[in-house]
Design a protein around this motif. Structure first.
Motif, PDB file in Angstrom:
ATOM      1  N   ASN A   7      -3.829  13.554  -1.237  1.00 56.44           N
ATOM      2  CA  ASN A   7      -3.655  12.816  -1.107  1.00 56.44           C
ATOM      3  C   ASN A   7      -3.777  11.400  -2.334  1.00 56.44           C
ATOM      4  N   ASP A  26      -4.158   7.594  -3.516  1.00 54.94           N
ATOM      5  CA  ASP A  26      -3.284   5.741  -2.701  1.00 54.94           C
ATOM      6  C   ASP A  26      -3.072   4.777  -3.653  1.00 54.94           C
ATOM      7  N   TYR A  70       1.907  12.090  -0.708  1.00 61.05           N
ATOM      8  CA  TYR A  70       1.553  13.490  -0.709  1.00 61.05           C
ATOM      9  C   TYR A  70       1.464  13.764  -1.631  1.00 61.05           C
ATOM     10  N   ASN A  87      -8.882   7.708  -2.914  1.00 58.25           N
ATOM     11  CA  ASN A  87      -7.940   8.705  -2.855  1.00 58.25           C
ATOM     12  C   ASN A  87      -7.583   8.578  -4.034  1.00 58.25           C
ATOM     13  N   LYS A 146       1.344   5.962   0.246  1.00 59.51           N
ATOM     14  CA  LYS A 146       0.349   6.839   0.180  1.00 59.51           C
ATOM     15  C   LYS A 146       1.524   8.051  -0.434  1.00 59.51           C
ATOM     16  N   ASN A 177      -2.215  10.666   8.130  1.00 58.87           N
ATOM     17  CA  ASN A 177      -2.845  10.260   6.864  1.00 58.87           C
ATOM     18  C   ASN A 177      -3.200  11.861   6.399  1.00 58.87           C
ATOM     19  N   PHE A 236      -5.179   3.424   4.048  1.00 57.90           N
ATOM     20  CA  PHE A 236      -5.045   3.494   2.943  1.00 57.90           C
ATOM     21  C   PHE A 236      -6.538   3.480   1.739  1.00 57.90           C
ATOM     22  N   SER A 271       0.695  -1.258  -0.084  1.00 55.66           N
ATOM     23  CA  SER A 271      -0.116   0.324  -0.484  1.00 55.66           C
ATOM     24  C   SER A 271       1.163   1.182   0.040  1.00 55.66           C
TER      25      SER A 271
END
Ligand code: NDP
Length: 494
Positions: A122, A124, A117, A318, A115, A356, A314, A113
Motif C-alpha cells: 500500500n 498512502d 493498493y 506507507n 490509499k 486497509n 492512512f 487522503s
C-alpha cells in the motif's frame, strides 16, 4: 417475503426480534436471553474513538491510471507510477477541526487522503486541499490543533484562541490566508484540488533521486462557496459534501483529478532561494513547472460507511520502493503519528481490516494481538533455517542515503536567503494570485472571524499587524473592517 431467520453473531437462529425473555408477560427479564444481552453489549461498543483531527469525512473507491506517455521512469521506479499502469485506490476527504457529526461546509482546510493498493504494497498519500500547512515543526502540531478545537472551560471553539496562536506563530500566515480565502469553503469535495503538501523523494531505477511535490488538480474545476452560501448549507444539511460525493458517484458522474508533479533534482536544493522542505511554502510553478502524470477517478461508493470510511487508516509512512521521505520535519513527525493513532483508535491489527489490507502479499514477522485473525505461521523469527521470508537489503534497502552532519540542536531549519521568510509568498498570493473580488471576500472573511464577540481589542490589533506584515493595503482593509464592525456593535448597544 421469504427472508432469512435473524441469527446471533454466532450464526445461531435468534428466538425473537421483538420480545425479551421474561417470567410471565410482566415479569423480570432472564439472564439467559443471550441474544438480547448480545444486542445491548454490541450496541454499547459500536463506536471506535473518533479521529482527534479529520473526524468528519466521506470516502470512495476508484482507480489511478498513469498516462501512457508519462515520463515517470526518469524519476521513479515505483511500479504503480510506470506509464499505463492502473491501480485500485481509496480516497477519504474530511474537515479538520469538527467532530463526527459536525457540518461539512464550515471554513476549514480539507483532508485529501489516498490509499493506492499497489503490487508492491500500500502507498498512502495523506494530504490536504492546500499545498502548505500552518506550522513547520511537529512540536507545534498538537498546540496548533488545541487552539483550533474546544476550550477546556466552556467546551466551545474560540476565535480569540485561534488568532492568539496564529499571530504568535507567523509561519501560519500563508495557510491562514488560504483558509480565509474562498478556498476555505469548497462548494463540493469534487471541486477542490488535493496536494501531497510535503516534499517527498522519488528514486529512479538508476538510483538517481529527485525531490517532488504532488498536485491532484480537480477535473471538475475549482468552485467555492461564499461565506454566506457556506453558512446556509451548514444550517440546512450538515452532510452536504458527503451527500454530493455519494450522489455524483451513484449517478455515474465520476469525479476525477489529474496528478501533476513538481520535480526538483536533489543537487539543486542547496542553492535554491528558500528551504524547499518548509511546509509553509510552495515551490513557485515558474521554478518547477508541474508535469502531468496520470488521473485518479472515483467510481464506487463504499458499501459500509463504518467498515470502509471510518476504519480507513492512512499513514504517510506507507511508502513503496521508489518513494522515500524528505527532510521536511512535519513529514518526519507524521511518519510516527499516523500509525500510532490507528493502533490506538482501531487496534494493533488495523492493517488486516479489508479496507486497509494490502492486495500485495504480506510476509512480515509481526504476529498476534487483539483482533488478529490471521498469522503468517511458522517460522516466527528471522533469521531462521526453515525457509521463512528474508529481506533483500540489496534490492529494498534505502535507495537515497544523503550524508547529514551536525550536532544535536533545537532550532529552525536553515534559511537560504532573506526571501526565506513567513510572508513573501503570502504577499504574492494577495497581490498577484487573487482577483479583486477574491480579495474582498478574504478581507470580509477575516473581519467576520476576528470580529467575533470573544476576540479582544488587543487581539484585533495583533490581527491587523499580522496582515499588515503581508501587505499594507491588506492590513488597512482588515483594520477598516474591524473598526466598522466595532462601530456597528457600539451602535447596536446604544
Ligand atoms: P502561479 O501564478 O504560477 O500559480 C499560482 C497558483 O495559485 C495557481 O496555479 C493556482 O494553483 C493557485 N491559485 C489560483 N487562484 C487561487 C486562489 N484563489 N486561492 C488559492 N490558490 C489559487 O504562481 P506561483 O506558483 O509563483 O505561486 C504564487 C502564489 O500562489 C504562492 O505564493 C501561493 O500563495 C499560491 N499558490 C501556489 C501554488 C504552487 O504550487 N506554486 C499552489 C497554490 C497556490 P493550483 O492550480 O494548484 O490551485
Amino acid at each position: 417475503m421469504d427472508t432469512p431467520n435473524t441469527t446471533t453473531d454466532a450464526g445461531i437462529p435468534a428466538p425473537s426480534d421483538d420480545h425479551s425473555l421474561t417470567v410471565g408477560s410482566d415479569g423480570p427479564i432472564l439472564l439467559q436471553d443471550h441474544y438480547l444481552i448480545q444486542k445491548m453489549a454490541q450496541f454499547n461498543r459500536e463506536r471506535v474513538p473518533e479521529r482527534v483531527v479529520h473526524a468528519k469525512g466521506a470516502g470512495a473507491h476508484g482507480t489511478f491510471e498513469v498516462f501512457p506517455d508519462a515520463e515517470t521512469p526518469a524519476w521513479t521506479k515505483a511500479d504503480f507510477l510506470q506509464p499505463g499502469k492502473k491501480t485500485e485506490m481509496f480516497a477519504r476527504f474530511s474537515t479538520v477541526a469538527g467532530e463526527l457529526g459536525s457540518a461539512d461546509t464550515v471554513r476549514d482546510p480539507r483532508g485529501f487522503s489516498l490509499k493506492f493498493y499497489t503490487d508492491e504494497g500500500n502507498y498512502d498519500l495523506v494530504g490536504n486541499n492546500t499545498p502548505i500547512f500552518f506550522v513547520k515543526d511537529p512540536n507545534k502540531f498538537q498546540d496548533f490543533i488545541h487552539s483550533q478545537k474546544r476550550r477546556s472551560d466552556t467546551g466551545r471553539r474560540d476565535n480569540n484562541m485561534q488568532w492568539d496562536f496564529w499571530t504568535l506563530r507567523r509561519e501560519s500566515t500563508h495557510q491562514v490566508a488560504f483558509l480565509m480565502s474562498d478556498r476555505g469553503t469548497p462548494r463540493t469535495l469534487r471541486n477542490m484540488n488535493g496536494y501531497g503538501s510535503h516534499t517527498f523523494t522519488w528514486i529512479n531505477a538508476e538510483g538517481e533521486a529527485f525531490y517532488v511535490k504532488y498536485h491532484f488538480k480537480t477535473d471538475q474545476g475549482i468552485d467555492n462557496f461564499t461565506a454566506e452560501e457556506a453558512d446556509q448549507h451548514t444550517m440546512v444539511d450538515a452532510d452536504f459534501h458527503r451527500a454530493d460525493l455519494w450522489n455524483a458517484i451513484e449517478g455515474g458522474n465520476f469525479p476525477s483529478w489529474t496528478l501533476e508533479m513538481q520535480i526538483m533534482p536533489v543537487d539543486e536544493v542547496d542553492d535554491y532561494r528558500f528551504n524547499p522542505f518548509d511546509l509553509t511554502k510552495v515551490w513557485p510553478h515558474s521554478d518547477y513547472p508541474p508535469v502531468k502524470i496520470g488521473r485518479m477517478t472515483l467510481n464506487r461508493n463504499p458499501s459500509d460507511y463504518f467498515a470502509e470510511v471510518e476504519q480507513a487508516a492512512f499513514e504517510p509512512s506507507n511508502m513503496v520502493p521508489g518513494i522515500e521521505a524528505s527532510p521536511d520535519k512535519m513529514l518526519l513527525g507524521r511518519l510516527f503519528s499516523y500509525p500510532d493513532t490507528h493502533r490506538h483508535r482501531i487496534g494493533a491489527n488495523y492493517m488486516q481490516l479489508p479496507i486497509n489490507r494490502p492486495k500485495a502479499e504480506v510476509n512480515s514477522y509481526n504476529k498476534d494481538g487483539q483482533m488478529r485473525y490471521e498469522n503468517p505461521g511458522d517460522p516466527v523469527y528471522a533469521p531462521n533455517s526453515v525457509g521463512g521470508p528474508h529481506a533483500d537489503e540489496e534490492r529494498f534497502g534505502e535507495d537515497f542515503t544523503p550524508t547529514v552532519q551536525g550536532h544535536f540542536t533545537r532550532e529552525p531549519a536553515r534559511q537560504h536567503s532573506p526571501e526565506d521568510n513567513d510572508t513573501a509568498q503570502v504577499t504574492s498570493f494577495w497581490e498577484q494570485v487573487l482577483t479583486e473580488d477574491e480579495r474582498t471576500n478574504m478581507v470580509s472573511n477575516i473581519v467576520g472571524h476576528a470580529g467575533a464577540d470573544e476576540v479582544t481589542d488587543e487581539m484585533k490589533e495583533r490581527v491587523i499587524s499580522y496582515w499588515t506584515d503581508v501587505a499594507d493595503d491588506l492590513g488597512k482593509r482588515v483594520a477598516d473592517g474591524l473598526r466598522a464592525d466595532a462601530d456597528e456593535t457600539a451602535g447596536d448597544n446604544r
